[in-house]
Design a protein around this motif. Structure first.
Motif, mmCIF file in Angstrom:
data_model
loop_
_atom_site.group_PDB
_atom_site.id
_atom_site.type_symbol
_atom_site.label_atom_id
_atom_site.label_comp_id
_atom_site.label_asym_id
_atom_site.label_seq_id
_atom_site.Cartn_x
_atom_site.Cartn_y
_atom_site.Cartn_z
ATOM 1 N N GLU A 1 0.831 -1.199 0.000
ATOM 2 C CA GLU A 1 0.000 0.000 0.000
ATOM 3 C C GLU A 1 0.871 1.255 0.000
ATOM 4 O O GLU A 1 1.980 1.252 0.513
ATOM 5 C CB GLU A 1 -0.913 0.006 1.233
ATOM 6 C CG GLU A 1 -1.815 -1.205 1.364
ATOM 7 C CD GLU A 1 -2.843 -1.281 0.271
ATOM 8 O OE1 GLU A 1 -3.279 -0.221 -0.222
ATOM 9 O OE2 GLU A 1 -3.236 -2.414 -0.106
ATOM 10 N N ARG A 2 0.319 2.333 -0.551
ATOM 11 C CA ARG A 2 1.039 3.598 -0.519
ATOM 12 C C ARG A 2 0.053 4.748 -0.291
ATOM 13 O O ARG A 2 -1.124 4.653 -0.643
ATOM 14 C CB ARG A 2 1.821 3.833 -1.811
ATOM 15 C CG ARG A 2 0.947 4.038 -3.041
ATOM 16 C CD ARG A 2 1.784 4.348 -4.267
ATOM 17 N NE ARG A 2 0.941 4.665 -5.412
ATOM 18 C CZ ARG A 2 1.388 5.157 -6.560
ATOM 19 N NH1 ARG A 2 2.684 5.363 -6.725
ATOM 20 N NH2 ARG A 2 0.556 5.423 -7.551
ATOM 21 N N SER A 3 0.556 5.816 0.292
ATOM 22 C CA SER A 3 -0.236 7.019 0.523
ATOM 23 C C SER A 3 0.566 8.213 0.019
ATOM 24 O O SER A 3 1.764 8.331 0.293
ATOM 25 C CB SER A 3 -0.534 7.176 2.020
ATOM 26 O OG SER A 3 -1.277 8.348 2.254
ATOM 27 N N LEU A 4 -0.089 9.093 -0.743
ATOM 28 C CA LEU A 4 0.602 10.221 -1.347
ATOM 29 C C LEU A 4 -0.050 11.541 -0.934
ATOM 30 O O LEU A 4 -1.282 11.643 -0.894
ATOM 31 C CB LEU A 4 0.579 10.137 -2.881
ATOM 32 C CG LEU A 4 1.270 8.958 -3.559
ATOM 33 C CD1 LEU A 4 0.339 7.767 -3.650
ATOM 34 C CD2 LEU A 4 1.742 9.349 -4.955
ATOM 35 N N VAL A 5 0.770 12.536 -0.653
ATOM 36 C CA VAL A 5 0.304 13.890 -0.403
ATOM 37 C C VAL A 5 1.178 14.838 -1.219
ATOM 38 O O VAL A 5 2.386 14.912 -1.003
ATOM 39 C CB VAL A 5 0.375 14.268 1.086
ATOM 40 C CG1 VAL A 5 -0.163 15.686 1.293
ATOM 41 C CG2 VAL A 5 -0.417 13.281 1.933
ATOM 42 N N ALA A 6 0.564 15.538 -2.162
ATOM 43 C CA ALA A 6 1.326 16.391 -3.086
ATOM 44 C C ALA A 6 1.108 17.867 -2.787
ATOM 45 O O ALA A 6 -0.010 18.306 -2.498
ATOM 46 C CB ALA A 6 0.910 16.099 -4.524
ATOM 47 N N ASN A 7 2.180 18.616 -2.866
ATOM 48 C CA ASN A 7 2.136 20.077 -2.761
ATOM 49 C C ASN A 7 2.755 20.627 -4.045
ATOM 50 O O ASN A 7 3.975 20.596 -4.221
ATOM 51 C CB ASN A 7 2.924 20.545 -1.535
ATOM 52 C CG ASN A 7 2.971 22.058 -1.428
ATOM 53 O OD1 ASN A 7 2.109 22.753 -1.950
ATOM 54 N ND2 ASN A 7 3.982 22.572 -0.752
ATOM 55 N N LEU A 8 1.924 21.111 -4.958
ATOM 56 C CA LEU A 8 2.399 21.510 -6.294
ATOM 57 C C LEU A 8 3.335 22.712 -6.235
ATOM 58 O O LEU A 8 4.336 22.762 -6.944
ATOM 59 C CB LEU A 8 1.208 21.811 -7.201
ATOM 60 C CG LEU A 8 0.245 20.646 -7.426
ATOM 61 C CD1 LEU A 8 -0.933 21.084 -8.291
ATOM 62 C CD2 LEU A 8 0.965 19.460 -8.057
ATOM 63 N N SER A 9 3.002 23.690 -5.467
ATOM 64 C CA SER A 9 3.854 24.846 -5.192
ATOM 65 C C SER A 9 4.499 25.425 -6.454
ATOM 66 O O SER A 9 3.801 25.861 -7.359
ATOM 67 C CB SER A 9 4.898 24.465 -4.142
ATOM 68 O OG SER A 9 5.350 25.601 -3.456
ATOM 69 N N ALA A 10 5.838 25.404 -6.566
ATOM 70 C CA ALA A 10 6.515 26.045 -7.695
ATOM 71 C C ALA A 10 6.171 25.416 -9.044
ATOM 72 O O ALA A 10 6.315 26.074 -10.080
ATOM 73 C CB ALA A 10 8.029 26.009 -7.488
ATOM 74 N N ALA A 11 5.690 24.175 -9.042
ATOM 75 C CA ALA A 11 5.296 23.548 -10.309
ATOM 76 C C ALA A 11 4.201 24.344 -11.010
ATOM 77 O O ALA A 11 4.036 24.245 -12.229
ATOM 78 C CB ALA A 11 4.824 22.116 -10.061
ATOM 79 N N ASN A 12 3.465 25.155 -10.246
ATOM 80 C CA ASN A 12 2.397 25.987 -10.812
ATOM 81 C C ASN A 12 2.884 27.358 -11.267
ATOM 82 O O ASN A 12 2.065 28.182 -11.683
ATOM 83 C CB ASN A 12 1.281 26.189 -9.780
ATOM 84 C CG ASN A 12 0.337 25.010 -9.711
ATOM 85 O OD1 ASN A 12 0.143 24.301 -10.691
ATOM 86 N ND2 ASN A 12 -0.257 24.795 -8.546
ATOM 87 N N CYS A 13 4.184 27.603 -11.206
ATOM 88 C CA CYS A 13 4.703 28.962 -11.416
ATOM 89 C C CYS A 13 5.520 29.124 -12.692
ATOM 90 O O CYS A 13 6.166 30.165 -12.882
ATOM 91 C CB CYS A 13 5.555 29.380 -10.217
ATOM 92 S SG CYS A 13 4.630 29.462 -8.659
ATOM 93 N N TYR A 14 5.525 28.120 -13.561
ATOM 94 C CA TYR A 14 6.356 28.235 -14.766
ATOM 95 C C TYR A 14 5.874 29.396 -15.634
ATOM 96 O O TYR A 14 4.676 29.622 -15.797
ATOM 97 C CB TYR A 14 6.335 26.951 -15.581
ATOM 98 C CG TYR A 14 7.364 26.963 -16.689
ATOM 99 C CD1 TYR A 14 8.687 26.633 -16.427
ATOM 100 C CD2 TYR A 14 7.031 27.365 -17.980
ATOM 101 C CE1 TYR A 14 9.651 26.686 -17.422
ATOM 102 C CE2 TYR A 14 7.985 27.421 -18.982
ATOM 103 C CZ TYR A 14 9.293 27.081 -18.707
ATOM 104 O OH TYR A 14 10.247 27.149 -19.692
ATOM 105 N N GLU A 15 6.829 30.106 -16.231
ATOM 106 C CA GLU A 15 6.523 31.269 -17.069
ATOM 107 C C GLU A 15 7.177 31.120 -18.437
ATOM 108 O O GLU A 15 8.280 30.576 -18.561
ATOM 109 C CB GLU A 15 7.011 32.545 -16.387
ATOM 110 C CG GLU A 15 6.354 32.805 -15.039
ATOM 111 C CD GLU A 15 6.994 33.969 -14.300
ATOM 112 O OE1 GLU A 15 7.950 34.577 -14.863
ATOM 113 O OE2 GLU A 15 6.560 34.274 -13.186
ATOM 114 N N ILE A 16 6.506 31.640 -19.450
ATOM 115 C CA ILE A 16 7.003 31.512 -20.819
ATOM 116 C C ILE A 16 8.328 32.255 -21.002
ATOM 117 O O ILE A 16 9.120 31.915 -21.894
ATOM 118 C CB ILE A 16 5.949 32.017 -21.837
ATOM 119 C CG1 ILE A 16 6.349 31.594 -23.262
ATOM 120 C CG2 ILE A 16 5.738 33.512 -21.702
ATOM 121 C CD1 ILE A 16 5.281 31.860 -24.302
#
Length: 226
Positions: free
Chosen positions: A91-106
């Motif tokens: 079994e596995r349990s995951l907790v994700a915090n996207l944080s900087a992954a949401n900040c990419y800029e062109i």
């Protein structure tokens, strides 16, 4: 996804448990597999956003250790996205915090370093999740791929992308050569497009959508580089 009360857990787990650091995330995992298939270090590259912190350093070290050329945008204020995975037995349990992954800029995509990687690439792969972050980057990438007759791959990633990000998805679809998705994602795409949920119908309709290049994808590149 991590709530505010759960965000301290990552540093706590790193202190209290034996930790294996893996350069994860949907797209980065796919690139790591592609790199493993290719074998030669530096055959693949990954572009995303991390913070200027310890976890960002760990991520880059892990990716490069797998042979991937990690070319991250490093956000000065937002911490690196993390996903805590606790494994017990099967079994596995995951907790994700996207944080900087949401900040990419062109603006990062437009730098000379990234443009050099884009020019060298023959195949481009993006997850649908990135449609929630920077559609302009995906469109710019798609235009390059169409102009140079390269191959653009897109993964639908999750049903909610088709439900709530249909417009950004359709802005990228003209550049897509290979569209990936599981049964539920394909069915949701069909519903969003008004095609119904029959997977064979959805596949045929998606394949018939207009392409910016006006041509099918080119043959695969010679062995040795993606």
């Amino acid at each position: 996804l991590a709530e505010e009360k759960q965000k301290p857990m990552y540093a706590e787990l790193a202190e209290s448990h034996p930790v294996e650091y893996i350069a994860g995330g949907a797209t980065q995992n796919s690139i790591r597999v592609a790199q493993w298939v290719m074998g030669k270090p530096g055959s693949t590259a990954f572009v995303g956003c991390v913070g200027k912190d310890q976890f960002g350093d760990k991520l880059e070290q892990a990716a490069r250790g797998d042979g991937v050329n990690a070319a991250y945008m490093k956000h000065p204020e937002t911490p690196t996205g993390t996903c805590a995975v606790l494994v017990k037995g099967g079994e596995r349990s995951l907790v994700a915090n996207l944080s900087a992954a949401n900040c990419y800029e062109i603006s990062h995509y437009e730098t000379a370093e990234i443009q050099e990687l884009v020019t060298a690439a023959n195949i481009v792969y993006c997850a649908g999740f990135f449609l929630t972050v920077s559609p302009p980057t995906m469109i710019a990438l798609g235009k390059h791929v169409a102009e140079k007759h390269k191959t653009f791959c897109l993964n639908l990633s999750a049903p909610f992308i088709c439900q709530f990000f249909k417009d950004p998805l359709l802005s990228v679809m003209p550049y897509v050569d290979f569209l990936f998705g599981n049964e539920s994602e394909a069915a949701e795409f069909g519903k969003a497009m008004g095609w119904g949920e029959e997977l064979d119908v959805v596949a045929l309709k998606a394949a018939a959508m207009p392409k910016e290049s006006g041509s099918p994808p080119p043959p695969p590149p010679p062995p040795g580089r993606l």
